[in-house]
Design an enzyme around this catalytic site. Structure first.
Site, PDB file in Angstrom:
ATOM      1  N   CYS A   1       9.854   4.110   2.967  1.00 54.12           N
ATOM      2  CA  CYS A   1       8.926   4.041   4.104  1.00 54.12           C
ATOM      3  C   CYS A   1       9.694   4.373   5.383  1.00 54.12           C
ATOM      4  O   CYS A   1      10.681   3.732   5.703  1.00 54.12           O
ATOM      5  CB  CYS A   1       8.334   2.639   4.178  1.00 54.12           C
ATOM      6  SG  CYS A   1       7.456   2.323   5.715  1.00 54.12           S
TER       7      CYS A   1
ATOM      8  N   CYS B   1       4.545   5.910  11.167  1.00 53.28           N
ATOM      9  CA  CYS B   1       3.122   6.262  11.061  1.00 53.28           C
ATOM     10  C   CYS B   1       2.200   5.180  11.628  1.00 53.28           C
ATOM     11  O   CYS B   1       1.115   5.494  12.118  1.00 53.28           O
ATOM     12  CB  CYS B   1       2.747   6.504   9.618  1.00 53.28           C
ATOM     13  SG  CYS B   1       4.120   6.947   8.583  1.00 53.28           S
TER      14      CYS B   1
ATOM     15  N   THR C   1       5.951  -3.295   9.644  1.00 48.09           N
ATOM     16  CA  THR C   1       6.785  -2.149   9.276  1.00 48.09           C
ATOM     17  C   THR C   1       7.456  -1.542  10.508  1.00 48.09           C
ATOM     18  O   THR C   1       6.784  -1.219  11.484  1.00 48.09           O
ATOM     19  CB  THR C   1       5.887  -1.100   8.588  1.00 48.09           C
ATOM     20  OG1 THR C   1       5.352  -1.684   7.409  1.00 48.09           O
ATOM     21  CG2 THR C   1       6.666   0.148   8.238  1.00 48.09           C
TER      22      THR C   1
ATOM     23  N   GLU D   1      10.591  -4.439   7.240  1.00 43.69           N
ATOM     24  CA  GLU D   1       9.468  -5.260   7.687  1.00 43.69           C
ATOM     25  C   GLU D   1      10.009  -6.495   8.400  1.00 43.69           C
ATOM     26  O   GLU D   1      11.091  -6.973   8.075  1.00 43.69           O
ATOM     27  CB  GLU D   1       8.585  -5.716   6.508  1.00 43.69           C
ATOM     28  CG  GLU D   1       7.438  -4.773   6.197  1.00 43.69           C
ATOM     29  CD  GLU D   1       7.854  -3.539   5.437  1.00 43.69           C
ATOM     30  OE1 GLU D   1       8.848  -3.617   4.692  1.00 43.69           O
ATOM     31  OE2 GLU D   1       7.206  -2.481   5.590  1.00 43.69           O
TER      32      GLU D   1
ATOM     33  N   HIS E   1      -4.582   4.680   8.433  1.00 39.21           N
ATOM     34  CA  HIS E   1      -3.386   4.312   7.663  1.00 39.21           C
ATOM     35  C   HIS E   1      -3.624   4.498   6.165  1.00 39.21           C
ATOM     36  O   HIS E   1      -2.686   4.769   5.412  1.00 39.21           O
ATOM     37  CB  HIS E   1      -2.936   2.892   8.006  1.00 39.21           C
ATOM     38  CG  HIS E   1      -1.453   2.725   7.832  1.00 39.21           C
ATOM     39  ND1 HIS E   1      -0.534   3.571   8.400  1.00 39.21           N
ATOM     40  CD2 HIS E   1      -0.725   1.833   7.098  1.00 39.21           C
ATOM     41  CE1 HIS E   1       0.684   3.200   8.043  1.00 39.21           C
ATOM     42  NE2 HIS E   1       0.602   2.147   7.252  1.00 39.21           N
TER      43      HIS E   1
ATOM     44  N   TYR F   1      -1.278   7.058   3.497  1.00 38.62           N
ATOM     45  CA  TYR F   1      -0.697   6.791   2.174  1.00 38.62           C
ATOM     46  C   TYR F   1      -0.905   7.963   1.211  1.00 38.62           C
ATOM     47  O   TYR F   1      -0.181   8.080   0.223  1.00 38.62           O
ATOM     48  CB  TYR F   1      -1.305   5.505   1.579  1.00 38.62           C
ATOM     49  CG  TYR F   1      -0.651   4.248   2.107  1.00 38.62           C
ATOM     50  CD1 TYR F   1      -0.281   4.127   3.433  1.00 38.62           C
ATOM     51  CD2 TYR F   1      -0.398   3.164   1.268  1.00 38.62           C
ATOM     52  CE1 TYR F   1       0.321   2.985   3.916  1.00 38.62           C
ATOM     53  CE2 TYR F   1       0.208   2.011   1.738  1.00 38.62           C
ATOM     54  CZ  TYR F   1       0.564   1.929   3.063  1.00 38.62           C
ATOM     55  OH  TYR F   1       1.165   0.790   3.533  1.00 38.62           O
TER      56      TYR F   1
ATOM     57  N   CYS G   1       2.580   9.839   2.524  1.00 39.16           N
ATOM     58  CA  CYS G   1       3.927   9.246   2.374  1.00 39.16           C
ATOM     59  C   CYS G   1       4.228   8.860   0.934  1.00 39.16           C
ATOM     60  O   CYS G   1       5.310   9.142   0.425  1.00 39.16           O
ATOM     61  CB  CYS G   1       4.097   8.055   3.312  1.00 39.16           C
ATOM     62  SG  CYS G   1       3.314   6.519   2.778  1.00 39.16           S
TER      63      CYS G   1
ATOM     64  N   GLU H   1       3.901  -2.261  -1.235  1.00 40.28           N
ATOM     65  CA  GLU H   1       3.222  -1.728  -0.054  1.00 40.28           C
ATOM     66  C   GLU H   1       2.037  -0.848  -0.460  1.00 40.28           C
ATOM     67  O   GLU H   1       1.027  -0.795   0.234  1.00 40.28           O
ATOM     68  CB  GLU H   1       4.194  -0.955   0.832  1.00 40.28           C
ATOM     69  CG  GLU H   1       3.617  -0.722   2.218  1.00 40.28           C
ATOM     70  CD  GLU H   1       4.583  -0.047   3.155  1.00 40.28           C
ATOM     71  OE1 GLU H   1       5.278   0.880   2.696  1.00 40.28           O
ATOM     72  OE2 GLU H   1       4.618  -0.418   4.320  1.00 40.28           O
TER      73      GLU H   1
HETATM   74 FE1  SF4 Z   1       5.507   3.494   5.745  1.00 41.89          FE
HETATM   75 FE2  SF4 Z   1       3.808   5.119   4.512  1.00 41.89          FE
HETATM   76 FE3  SF4 Z   1       2.893   3.281   6.251  1.00 41.89          FE
HETATM   77 FE4  SF4 Z   1       4.280   5.444   7.064  1.00 41.89          FE
HETATM   78  S1  SF4 Z   1       2.247   5.426   6.073  1.00 41.89           S
HETATM   79  S2  SF4 Z   1       4.533   3.350   7.747  1.00 41.89           S
HETATM   80  S3  SF4 Z   1       5.755   5.688   5.419  1.00 41.89           S
HETATM   81  S4  SF4 Z   1       3.919   2.930   4.276  1.00 41.89           S
HETATM   82 FE    FE Z   2       2.644   0.745   5.382  1.00 41.24          FE
END
Ligand code: SF4
Ligand code: FE
Length: 485
Positions: free
Chosen positions: A100, A104, A191, A257, A292, A296, A299, A447
C-alpha cells in the site's frame, strides 16, 4: 513546476514536528526508523515516478485550478478519462511497490469533499466550497501528501455517535468561537498518516440531527498542536530491525497505519469544510467510499501482478512450471486479478460530472469492484501459497544461510532446479510470504477485506444503487403482466 522530488518529499517530513508513539516509546527520528522507513519509501516512489518521463504522463496532469503541472494524486478529476487514468496509475504504483503506497486516501478525500461542499453551499448558502478550493490549490502548489481520515473508533456499534457512553468515540466539535472550532476524538487505522504533511478529516457515517456536532470535516497540518499518533504494528515487523534483506521479503517498500488522536485541537474556520451540516455527512461518506472502492480496482491489481509473477517464478525455480495444473492455477490468478481491474475501469468510464465540475465514479460499479476485492485477493493468495509449497513458512533465516558452517547445507538442500541459485529461491519464497502472511498482507489481504469499508458496507450500497424496481418491471413486461411504457 509544483512537483516535489522524492528527496524533497523525504526532507519535508524531517521538518515536521510529529508526535509519534511505537512499542511504548516516543519516536524521535521517524524518517530513519527501520520499521517506518519502507512506508516512507513507498510514498517517495510516487514522487520519483512523477519526475520520470517514462511515467510522468500517467503520474502528473494539468491542474484544473492553476493550469500548472501537478501530481495526479492532488488532482480533481475533470473527466471519465481522468478517472480511468487514476486506476491505471494505482495499478502501476502497486506493481512498483508491492504494497500500500498510501497517498490515494487524500486524493479520494479531496475529490469527495469538493463536490459535497459545492452542494452544501447551494442548499445552505454557506461558503465551504470556496475555502475548500483554496485549500486544494495550496495542496497542489506544494505537492502535499494528504491523509484522508474517515474511520472513527465507533465504540458500541449499536449506538449512534451522540448516544455513546464516551462522547469521543467519533471526532466531534467540542467548542466554537469566532476564530474556529475545537475538536476531540480519534481516527483509527489511518493509512499513511505520519507520511502525510496534511490530515483531512471526514465523518464516518450518516448523521442525524442529534449527532450534528459529529458532522464535521476539516484539514490541518499533520503536526498541528494536540494531534498525536500511535503506530500500528504489522506481523513480522521486527524482522526489519534485523538488517536482513531476504527475510523481510520486500526490503524497500511497505505500508503504514496509525491511530490518530485529536486532543482538543483548534481548527481555524479557513480549514473547516463542514460543520454540523448533518444532512450531508451520508453523501460525503458515500462519495469518499465510492472513490476509494474504485481505487482498490487499481492498487490491489498492481500488487496482484507482483504476486502472480512471484508464483510463476517460484514454479520455475521448483521445476514445476510446465505442469498443467500449475499453468491452470496461474491462469486462474490472472483471470481473477484482471476481473478486479475490469471493475475499476468500468466504474471509472461510467462516471459522471457532479455539480462542482469534479467527476464521480459510478457508485454501483465501484461497490461491486470493492466487493470482489474482499474475495479475489484471498483466492489469488491461496493459489500462490499452493504453488509456493510449505518451504515458504519453514525456511531458515538469512543469518543461517550466511553462516560459514551451516550455510552450505542450506545452499545444498534448499536448491530447486540446478540453474537457479538457492538464494533466488529463498528471496522469491520470502516475497510470497510477505505478500500473503507478512507485512504486505496487511495491504493485500486484510485491507482488501476492510479497507474502504467492510463487505457489508458495499452490500448495503449495492442494494441502494441497484434499482431493483426497474428490474422487476422488466420481468413483468416480459412475462406479459404489464405493458411496456
Ligand atoms: Fe493503499 Fe490501495 Fe488505499 Fe491506495 S487505494 S491507500 S494503495 S489500500
Ligand atoms: Fe486502503
Amino acid at each position: 513546476m509544483a512537483l516535489k522530488t522524492a528527496e524533497e518529499y523525504v526532507e519535508s517530513l524531517r521538518k515536521l514536528d510529529m508526535k509519534i508513539w511505537m512499542f511504548g516509546e516516543k519516536v524521535e527520528n521517524y524518517v530513519d526508523n527501520p520499521i517506518i522507513r519502507p512506508s516512507i519509501n513507498s510514498v517517495a516512489k510516487i514522487h520519483e515516478l512523477a519526475g520520470d518521463e517514462r511515467y510522468s504522463d500517467l503520474m502528473t496532469t494539468k491542474s484544473s485550478l492553476t493550469g500548472e503541472v501537478i501530481n495526479r494524486f492532488t488532482h480533481l478529476h475533470q473527466s471519465t478519462d481522468d478517472l480511468v487514468r487514476k486506476v491505471q496509475m494505482l495499478r502501476l504504483m502497486g506493481q512498483k511497490t508491492a504494497c500500500c503506497f498510501q497517498r490515494c486516501v487524500g486524493m479520494d478525500a479531496i475529490n469527495a469533499i469538493d463536490s459535497v461542499t459545492f452542494e452544501i453551499d447551494q442548499k445552505k448558502g454557506t461558503n465551504y466550497h470556496e475555502r475548500f478550493r483554496r485549500y486544494v490549490r495550496y495542496v497542489q502548489e506544494n505537492d502535499l501528501v494528504v491523509d484522508g481520515a474517515m474511520t472513527d473508533p465507533k465504540g458500541d456499534r449499536s449506538l449512534r455517535p451522540s448516544q455513546q457512553p464516551d462522547p469521543d468515540m467519533y471526532v466531534h466539535v467540542v467548542k466554537q468561537n469566532a476564530d474556529g472550532i475545537i475538536v476531540r476524538g480519534a481516527k483509527a487505522h489511518q493509512t499513511g498518516a505520519i507520511n502525510s504533511q496534511e490530515i483531512c478529516i471526514m465523518p464516518t457515517i450518516t448523521m442525524t440531527e442529534e449527532d450534528k456536532d459529529y458532522a464535521v470535516s476539516f484539514a490541518l497540518p499533520s503536526d498541528a498542536p494536540g494531534i498525536f499518533y500511535i503506530y500500528g504494528r504489522q506481523s513480522c515487523d521486527t524482522r526489519k530491525l534485523e538488517g536482513s534483506q531476504i527475510d523481510v521479503g520486500n526490503a524497500r517498500y511497505g505500508g503504514q497505519e496509525a491511530l490518530i488522536i485529536f486532543e482538543d485541537v483548534f481548527v481555524p474556520w479557513e480549514r473547516v469544510f463542514m460543520c454540523r451540516e448533518y444532512e450531508f455527512s451520508g453523501m460525503l461518506v458515500e462519495r469518499f467510499a465510492g472513490y476509494h472502492r474504485q481505487s482498490y480496482g487499481g492498487c490491489k491489481v498492481g500488487v496482484g501482478d507482483v504476486l502472480i509473477g512471484a508464483a510463476a517464478e517460484i514454479a520455475r525455480y521448483n521445476g514445476v512450471a510446465k505442469a498443467s495444473h500449475i499453468k491452470d492455477k496461474i491462469i486462474e490468478m490472472i483471470h481473477l486479478n484482471e476481473t478486479l481491474y475490469c471493475c475499476g475501469i468500468a466504474c471509472s468510464s461510467q462516471g459522471h460530472r457532479t455539480a462542482s465540475g469534479t467527476y464521480l465514479i459510478d457508485l454501483l460499479l465501484a461497490n461491486v469492484c470493492k466487493q470482489n476485492v474482499t474475495r479475489f485477493p484471498y483466492e489469488i493468495a491461496r493459489l500462490a501459497e499452493d504453488i509456493a509449497g510449505g518451504l515458504m513458512v519453514t525456511m531458515p533465516s538469512e543469518k543461517d544461510f550466511r553462516h560459514p558452517e551451516i550455510g552450505p547445507y542450506i545452499e545444498k538442500y534448499l536448491k530447486g532446479v540446478a540453474s537457479v541459485p538457492t538464494e533466488h529461491r529463498m528471496r522469491m519464497l520470502r516475497l510470497i510470504e510477505n505478500l500473503t502472511l507478512g507485512c504486505a498482507a496487511v495491504g493485500y489481504r486484510t485491507e482488501s477485506m476492510h479497507g474502504a469499508g467492510s463487505p457489508q458496507a458495499q452490500r448495503i450500497m449495492i442494494s441502494r444503487q441497484a434499482n431493483l424496481d426497474h428490474k422487476r418491471k422488466l420481468a413483468r413486461v416480459i412475462a406479459g403482466i404489464e405493458k411496456e411504457d
